[in-house]
Scaffold this active site. Structure first.
Site: not given
Ligand code: FAD
Length: 317
Positions: A18, A50, A94, A179, A183, A305
């Site tokens: 990535e 992103y 992303h 996670y 998370h 890096k």
């Molecule tokens: P979600 O899956 O929506 O979950 C967020 C939280 O809400 C979790 O605690 C989950 O348990 C809870 N939840 C989920 N759905 C529901 C629901 N329907 N009702 C109630 N609770 C719910 N961030 C960036 O800004 N840019 C990036 O490019 C980026 N790349 C990433 C790549 C990877 C591989 C990872 C692991 C993370 C990345 N992140 C990035 C960080 C990510 O955006 C954060 O970790 C963010 O806080 C959660 O994103 P998620 O898509 O896991 O959210």
């Protein structure tokens, strides 16, 4: 090709990484130079992160403060297209919920479709820097699962304008985040897994995990996912530790544990050169065990890096 097709068509553990878009106004050549040494290990796809807007305060005449919105690392989609063009490689932009209405998301996905980009990592995104909680944009999505639903609908030819006739279905392979250490907002791993399963039910095709330094956590996560009905590929995310400073930074920014054995080894290092060596050896040992356990792919977080990843990859591939 789609990420899941790469996984299905390979008998061994794939390599991918990535990258971050360069800072605005930096040459893309810097990025090309940085990843060039990794291309010899034949990654099957490259993810491009992103970065949403940040708000900064600028001092104006008379001492007034003006709030300005800036994006330090724009260009995710353009970089994906440039990498495809230069290396003929599949890229995974992303796409985040924060900062976009559903319509804006649809336009961005239409752009990706025109560019021939077949993969998307669908994420919620974090809160804006300086704010404690994530607040969805008005007219945008609150959770990654909502974005997955939008992508799945477009894959069936359903766009926001329901009256559109003969709309062309997109064909996106949809990745989501997972996670192993939960998370940070989730009350417990069980609830977090419930929402991961929901992302799968909405149409996610594969998962990429947050970085972890203890494989046991990944293996346990796989078991729990299976028990909860998540049967799609779960790609482990890895990051070599390369400086003492990173121990606290990674633990606090990504809400992960750094195992005692690793912190003990780092504690004994005289300088960051030694820390880097310890970090690389740790990542190689982790990777070898993951390969032994037939992980679908090793996905490295470069955080801008590539040298350490190059050393790890040359010990493995
Ligand atoms: P979600 O899956 O929506 O979950 C967020 C939280 O809400 C979790 O605690 C989950 O348990 C809870 N939840 C989920 N759905 C529901 C629901 N329907 N009702 C109630 N609770 C719910 N961030 C960036 O800004 N840019 C990036 O490019 C980026 N790349 C990433 C790549 C990877 C591989 C990872 C692991 C993370 C990345 N992140 C990035 C960080 C990510 O955006 C954060 O970790 C963010 O806080 C959660 O994103 P998620 O898509 O896991 O959210």
């Amino acid at each position: 090709m789609k990420v899941v097709e790469h996984i299905q068509s390979s008998k061994s553990t794939l390599f991918s990484f990535e990258i971050l878009p360069p800072h605005a106004r930096e040459s893309i050549q810097i990025l090309f130079n940085n990843i060039a040494p990794l291309m010899e290990f034949k990654p099957k796809f490259i993810d491009v992160t992103y970065h949403r807007e940040e708000f900064i305060l600028k001092k104006r005449e008379g001492g007034l403060l003006e709030q300005k919105s800036i994006r330090k690392r724009p260009g995710t989609v353009a970089i994906c297209a440039a990498l495809m063009h230069k290396y003929g490689i599949d890229t995974v932009p992303h796409i985040i919920c924060g900062g976009f209405t559903r319509e804006e998301t649809e336009y961005a996905l239409i752009d990706l479709n025109y560019l021939g980009i077949e993969n998307v990592l669908a994420l919620r995104g974090d809160s804006i820097k300086g704010q404690n909680d994530f607040s969805p944009t008005v007219g945008g999505h609150a959770f990654a699962s909502d974005l997955v639903e939008q992508l799945s609908a477009m894959n069936k030819g359903h766009y926001i304008d329901e009256d559109l006739e003969n709309a062309i279905p997109t064909n996106f392979c949809i990745g989501v985040a997972g996670y192993p250490e939960k998370h940070f907002e989730a009350a417990n791993l069980k609830t977090d897994l419930k929402w991961l399963k929901h992302k799968v039910d909405c149409g996610a095709n594969y998962v990429v995990t947050q970085m972890f330094f203890d494989n046991k956590k990944y293996f346990e996560f796989l078991e729990k996912c299976k028990a909860d009905g998540v049967h799609i590929p779960i790609i482990p995310g890895l990051k070599p530790l390369t400086s003492k400073k990173q121990v606290h930074m990674l633990a606090s920014r990504f809400h992960i544990d750094i195992p005692e054995a690793l912190t003990d080894a780092i504690e004994k290092c005289k300088d960051d050169k030694q820390v880097r060596q310890v970090g690389i050896e740790w990542a190689i040992a982790q990777s070898k065990e993951l390969i032994q356990h037939k992980a679908p792919c090793l996905h490295f977080y470069s955080m801008g890096k590539s040298n350490a990843i190059q050393e790890i990859a040359s010990a493995l591939y």
